[in-house]
Design an enzyme around this catalytic site. Structure first.
Site: not given
Lengths: 394, 358
Positions: A112, A115, A148, A231, A364
């Site tokens: 994926q 990020s 990953s 996810e 958060e």
């Protein structure tokens, strides 16, 4: 209407036509996919039968009892949990036909590419650029991180910025990226555990044909939300036996090593044991809700609970081990194919669990999601909503 | 397998109880009643037990009960907890009823089921299942002694009294002196029960197993009451923080408060699973000791924190006598001691899952 009896009949037929004892692993998996027993809730022709999702358990139980091979779901978790539902929802017929079968059989592993170093929790701020060449291929440049499985992946789901002149959510497009293409460079990213379970991925002039675009140009954020929601379902929906998670190793250590016990640790251990059992029950309740077709919002909270518990429990175990807790099993850099939270020793578990409150959405951010979407509290004031991406502070 | 969901019948029961409580129980009325000589809402109790038959949920149908299970009783307790209802449901329809079921006291069970009698087990409310409990003296067929901390004794017609011969005796309330104590939780008042040569009457059975079973059911279903309390506290606080404006913003939009409420929501979600597991285990008799101990080791912390957070986030308003959050806090704090503290239940867990002390 596909019911339990029908699925049992089809499963028996699969086993009769392809006896696991004499059929190669991959051949069996392909046959299972073609029989519609891979994921029964998927459409016919794409590994499913359009049956209720809850009936998958019927098939799985029959096949497990018959000793049939599975598709090693942990190794291909990103493909199964994230890429597949997104391709199913937004893919063209050609894309569905091309990708879903090898994804499910494990012939092709997925990763994926979401990020970025500058876009973590604020994922929509990502800066990897995809520029279209005269209405033809897309040329992608940028850097991704925390990827990953990139070192074993054949394909990637990728989001990239295709229009910097509109607000950040509007200028993103979703692609399926061939990891073997020129310009894709995967570098191990060594973590605090010493392992390199993740990677940095550098994309330099990577050429992606327009047929590998998923969804409309500029609609990538909406497509990505499908991936992200799945996810969280994938993370929250796991089923555990009692002591099946992080509490297992520490409870065993406690029982086997009476010389390590202190009263202070006993009180803390019991508190965490109870919390782990309660979290397990909550997960089980969520699973029962899903199975009965009344999904609740509990999933949003499960990951928060597991992250905190994993960290507290593994921290306790390092302390419990005393002198041994000062040691570590091995700092050699390894490149595991699987994420394993509870493997290796207590020190590893403690360090790896620090990632649990970061990966898949920080605690958060998840607390904000619970507060806003479950409790209906007002959202944070947003100063970036109407600003073109190129004008945002970075 | 443990069923952690609510059935349609259970949801229907919840609606019926909630509608009744919404109609009949306003916080101002509960507060006023706590300051009177009659803290219990007798009229409400009569409706719950007489018209709706809820006192007999755990009692078999052949004894005029409903022949239901702890799962249904737990749903009733969630709603009673949400309203901090001043009725002796947990003490009479659960704890005393379980003691009588253990003794096979059919005639008394029929009286409880038909709601002509309210009973109280004369064991201190703080007592954990399996803990020692005081007994009164039995001499020449007469019972003498003093028992303290007996919840809802002031509302009881019948007291189930452990005696020093190891037996449990049914004693008519008119034969004893019940003296109200000043209780921290005004809605579940405690009393001292003094027996000065009260006729022992019939020995119901052995006190040990009956009390253990009664307290275990009390502890297990208390988690559902605590769930109701915690849910009320969370819901009310979220509602208030959406309405309340400060610094030109809705207070609920501040991230520090959002995270506190989200955390609390998560704990309430967990408590629901734990409470359902305990109710289901009590109903099926499987794993009930552990499910009850787990639920009680977890529940008190959540209920108290929910009430304390509600008070803090209602700020000045929360500190007043008019706002009902104090009823919730007092009940939650008292519940953290009732039928054993979290610590006592953690100790039980340690034994049950072989995580022994040093």
């Amino acid at each position: 209407m596909t019911d339990t009896a029908e699925l049992q009949r089809r499963t028996a037929q699969l086993l009769a036509d392809h006896p696991p004892a004499t059929t190669g692993r991959l051949d069996f998996l392909k046959a299972r996919f073609d029989a519609g027993l891979a994921w029964v809730h998927y459409p016919e022709g794409l590994g499913g039968l359009g049956a209720p999702r809850s009936l998958q358990a019927v098939v799985d139980a029959e096949l497990e009892a018959a000793g049939a091979p599975d598709n090693d779901p942990r190794r291909i978790g990103i493909g199964l949990g994230m890429a597949a539902p997104t391709i199913l929802k937004y893919g063209t017929d050609e894309q569905k036909q091309r990708f879903l079968r090898p994804l499910w059989t494990g012939e092709e592993v997925w990763c994926q590419l979401f990020s970025e170093p500058g876009a973590g929790s604020d994922l929509a701020a990502l800066g990897t650029r995809a520029v279209r060449e005269d209405g033809g291929d897309w040329i992608v440049n940028g850097q991704k991180v925390w990827t990953s499985s990139a070192h074993v992946a054949r394909w990637a789901i990728l989001i990239a910025r295709t229009d910097p002149d509109v607000p950040k959510h509007a200028g993103i497009t979703y692609f399926l990226c061939d990891m073997t293409d020129p310009g894709v460079e995967v570098r191990p990213l060594r973590q605090i555990t010493g392992e390199a379970e993740f990677n940095e991925v550098f994309l330099t002039g990577v050429r992606i044909p327009d047929t590998r675009r998923l969804g409309e140009v500029g609609a990538g954020w909406r497509v990505a939300l499908t991936t992200l929601n799945n996810e969280r379902v994938a993370i929250g929906g796991m089923r555990l036996p009692r002591e099946g998670g992080m509490i297992g190793p520490v409870a065993r250590t406690w029982r086997e090593r009476p010389e390590l016990r202190t009263h202070d640790l006993h009180q803390r251990l019991l508190k965490l044991w109870v919390e782990a059992e309660v979290a397990r029950l909550t997960g089980e309740r969520l699973r029962q809700q899903l199975a009965s077709g009344q999904p609740g919002p509990e999933g949003a909270g499960m990951k928060l609970a597991f992250a905190r518990l994993n960290q507290e429990i593994s921290g306790l175990e390092v302390e419990l081990r005393g002198e041994e807790g000062l040691l570590y099993d091995d700092w050699t850099m390894r490149r595991p194919e699987l994420v394993d939270f509870t493997g290796r020793d207590a020190g590893y578990r403690y360090l790896r669990s620090k990632g649990n409150s970061i990966e898949g959405g920080t605690s958060e951010v998840l607390l904000n999601i619970v507060a806003e979407r479950v409790l209906g509290l007002p959202s944070e004031p947003r100063t970036d909503k109407d600003v073109a991406w190129k004008d945002l502070a970075r | 397998m443990t069923d952690l969901l609510y059935s349609e019948e259970e949801e229907a029961l919840r609606s019926a109880v909630r509608d009744l409580l919404t109609d009949r129980l306003d916080p101002a009325g509960v507060i006023a009643r706590t300051e009177s000589d009659a803290p219990h809402d007798v009229a409400l109790w009569k409706t719950l037990t007489g018209d709706m038959g809820l006192a007999g949920l755990l009692i078999p149908e052949e004894l005029d009960g409903q022949g239901a299970t702890h799962r249904e009783a737990a749903v009733v307790l969630e709603e009673l907890g949400r309203a901090v209802a001043p009725v002796p449901y947990l003490t009479s329809a659960v704890v005393a009823t379980e003691a009588l079921l253990a003794c096979g006291a059919d005639d008394l069970l029929a009286r409880l089921a038909s709601a002509t009698t309210v009973a109280a087990l004369a064991v201190g409310l703080h007592t954990a299942p399996g803990a020692d409990f005081p007994a009164v003296r039995l001499e020449n067929g007469l019972l003498s002694g003093e028992l303290t901390g007996i919840a809802d004794a002031v509302a009881a017609d019948l007291l189930l009294v452990p005696a020093d011969d190891g037996g449990l005796y049914a004693v008519d309330a008119s034969a004893v002196t019940v003296t109200p104590q000043v209780s921290f939780d005004l809605t579940r008042p405690l009393a001292t029960v003094t027996l000065a040569g009260a006729p022992a009457g019939v020995r119901l059975g052995d006190a040990g197993p009956a009390v253990r079973r009664a307290l275990r059911a009390g502890a297990g279903l208390l988690a559902s009451e605590q769930l109701g309390l915690a849910e009320w506290a969370l819901t009310e606080t979220v509602r208030y923080l959406k309405e309340r404006k400060q610094f030109n913003r809705s207070v609920g939009g501040f991230q520090a408060l959002k995270h506190r409420l989200a955390q609390l929501w998560l704990e309430v979600v967990n408590l629901r699973a734990a409470a359902r597991a305990a109710a289901d285990a009590l109903a099926n008799g499987e794993d009930a000791d552990l499910a009850t101990a787990v639920a009680q080791a977890y529940a008190a912390g959540v209920a108290v924190r929910a009430a304390e957070e509600a008070l803090q986030l209602h700020a000045g308003l929360g500190m007043t006598w008019e706002h009902p959050v104090h009823l919730c806090l007092k009940r939650a704090k008292a519940d953290s001691i009732a039928y054993g503290t979290a610590g006592a239940h953690r100790a039980a867990v340690a034994e049950l899952v072989d995580l022994r002390a040093p």
